[in-house]
Design an enzyme around this catalytic site. Structure first.
Site, PDB file in Angstrom:
ATOM      1  N   ASN A  20       0.873  -1.178   0.000  1.00 41.67           N
ATOM      2  CA  ASN A  20       0.000   0.000   0.000  1.00 41.67           C
ATOM      3  C   ASN A  20       0.911   1.229   0.000  1.00 41.67           C
ATOM      4  OD1 ASN A  20      -1.774   2.066   0.541  1.00 41.67           O
ATOM      5  ND2 ASN A  20      -2.333   1.356   2.596  1.00 41.67           N
ATOM      6  N   TRP A  21       1.076   1.812  -1.182  1.00 40.12           N
ATOM      7  CA  TRP A  21       2.034   2.917  -1.300  1.00 40.12           C
ATOM      8  C   TRP A  21       1.516   4.217  -0.681  1.00 40.12           C
ATOM      9  CZ3 TRP A  21       3.741   2.284  -7.181  1.00 40.12           C
ATOM     10  CH2 TRP A  21       4.376   1.042  -7.320  1.00 40.12           C
ATOM     11  N   LYS A  22       0.235   4.252  -0.362  1.00 37.62           N
ATOM     12  CA  LYS A  22      -0.385   5.473   0.197  1.00 37.62           C
ATOM     13  C   LYS A  22      -0.099   6.663  -0.716  1.00 37.62           C
ATOM     14  CE  LYS A  22      -0.235   3.326   4.694  1.00 37.62           C
ATOM     15  NZ  LYS A  22      -0.183   3.445   6.143  1.00 37.62           N
ATOM     16  N   GLY A  73       2.383   2.487  10.685  1.00 34.76           N
ATOM     17  CA  GLY A  73       3.319   3.589  10.493  1.00 34.76           C
ATOM     18  C   GLY A  73       4.039   4.023  11.763  1.00 34.76           C
ATOM     19  N   HIS A 103      -9.546   1.206   5.013  1.00 35.04           N
ATOM     20  CA  HIS A 103      -8.261   1.409   5.696  1.00 35.04           C
ATOM     21  C   HIS A 103      -8.465   2.387   6.858  1.00 35.04           C
ATOM     22  CE1 HIS A 103      -4.187   2.736   6.495  1.00 35.04           C
ATOM     23  NE2 HIS A 103      -3.789   1.619   5.928  1.00 35.04           N
ATOM     24  N   GLU A 151      -6.862   4.812   7.869  1.00 41.62           N
ATOM     25  CA  GLU A 151      -6.682   6.239   7.525  1.00 41.62           C
ATOM     26  C   GLU A 151      -7.932   6.788   6.840  1.00 41.62           C
ATOM     27  OE1 GLU A 151      -2.935   5.719   5.507  1.00 41.62           O
ATOM     28  OE2 GLU A 151      -2.048   5.168   7.435  1.00 41.62           O
ATOM     29  N   GLU A 193      -5.347  -4.816  10.770  1.00 40.12           N
ATOM     30  CA  GLU A 193      -4.338  -3.776  10.946  1.00 40.12           C
ATOM     31  C   GLU A 193      -4.611  -3.000  12.236  1.00 40.12           C
ATOM     32  OE1 GLU A 193      -2.407  -2.616   6.982  1.00 40.12           O
ATOM     33  OE2 GLU A 193      -4.210  -1.399   7.175  1.00 40.12           O
ATOM     34  N   GLY A 229       2.820  -1.031   4.292  1.00 43.05           N
ATOM     35  CA  GLY A 229       2.865   0.377   3.905  1.00 43.05           C
ATOM     36  C   GLY A 229       4.294   0.816   3.643  1.00 43.05           C
ATOM     37  N   GLY A 230       4.918   1.437   4.647  1.00 40.63           N
ATOM     38  CA  GLY A 230       6.239   2.037   4.493  1.00 40.63           C
ATOM     39  C   GLY A 230       7.265   1.148   3.807  1.00 40.63           C
TER      40      GLY A 230
END
Ligand code: PGA
Length: 250
Positions: free
Chosen positions: A9-11, A172, A94, A96, A166, A232-233
């Site tokens: 997930n590159w966001k 993050g 998600h 976020e 998650e 993610g990261g």
């Protein structure tokens, strides 16, 4: 029995040049079908990544989608557009999206139904905040989030769906759930689904997400009910993401 899935997930990160470099690195190393590998770029780069995944084993997914078909919805992206660009998966709910953009369980359920209706595969994200965990409400929160979708869509719509657990406090932050914490919640999620359909539950992939990295992936994925990761990261660095895919068996 379940093929592991590792999803990046590159966001809201990257640009055309960095994406070319990242995909070049992934395509050079990831060639096995033993694990399903997925990248979810920002929607503006889906077309670029579609071209870069055309001859690769890496699948393409989106980070979000509208529950509406088309029309006057400024700034939104439709399922038809995602299909047009060969997307196979969509991340839904998600944390976020839930916390920063006020997506409710009901809206997530609407998006889930719309996604399944056109034949794309939803990755439904669930997870508790630190406060909810400390109050002992982890499983109740996860159950509420899952039941909202099961009740609205029907369990049969979960046939090709993936659930991503998650914990919000792990996303993050560099604080990963321990393998035991992850396995406990994953097993509970599988039981919740099994109450509705035991066979479907045994086939459904449940991913862990939240500070997965090259060093901790193997011990997380070693758990019986952890079928891969939503990353993610660490998905922004080719070598780290490759190592995570390899930890899942690629
Ligand atoms: P992280 O993000 O790996 O950077 O913690 C995971 C996610 O939000 O899907």
């Amino acid at each position: 029995m379940r093929t592991a899935l590792v999803a990046g997930n590159w966001k809201m990160n990257g640009n055309s040049a960095s994406i070319n470099t990242l995909m070049e690195g992934l395509n050079a190393e990831l060639k096995s079908n033993a694990v399903d590998v997925l990248v979810c770029p920002p929607s503006i780069y889906l077309s670029q990544v579609q071209a870069l995944t055309a001859d690769s084993v890496i699948a393409l997914g989106a980070q979000n989608v509208s529950e509406q078909n088309n029309g006057a919805f400024t700034g939104e992206i439709s399922l038809e557009m995602l299909q047009d660009l060969s997307c196979e998966y969509v991340i839904l709910g998600h944390s976020e999206r839930r916390s920063l953009y006020a997506e409710s369980d009901e809206l997530v359920a609407d998006k889930f139904k719309a996604t399944v209706a056109v034949g794309l595969k939803p990755i439904l994200c669930v997870g508790e905040t630190l406060e909810e965990r400390e109050e002992g409400n982890t499983l109740a929160v996860v159950e509420r989030q899952i039941k909202a979708v099961v009740n609205a869509a029907g369990i049969e719509q979960f046939k090709d769906a993936v659930i991503a657990y998650e914990p919000v406090w792990a996303i993050g932050t560099g604080k990963t759930a321990t393998p035991e914490q992850a396995q406990e919640v994953h097993a509970a999620i599988r039981n919740m689904i099994a109450e509705c359909d035991a066979e479907l539950a045994s086939k459904m992939r449940i991913l862990y997400g939240g500070s997965v990295n090259a060093a901790n992936a193997a011990e997380l994925f070693a758990n019986e009910d952890v079928d891969g990761g939503l990353v993610g990261g660490a998905s922004l660095k080719a070598n780290d993401f490759i190592a995570i895919c390899q930890a899942a068996g690629a």
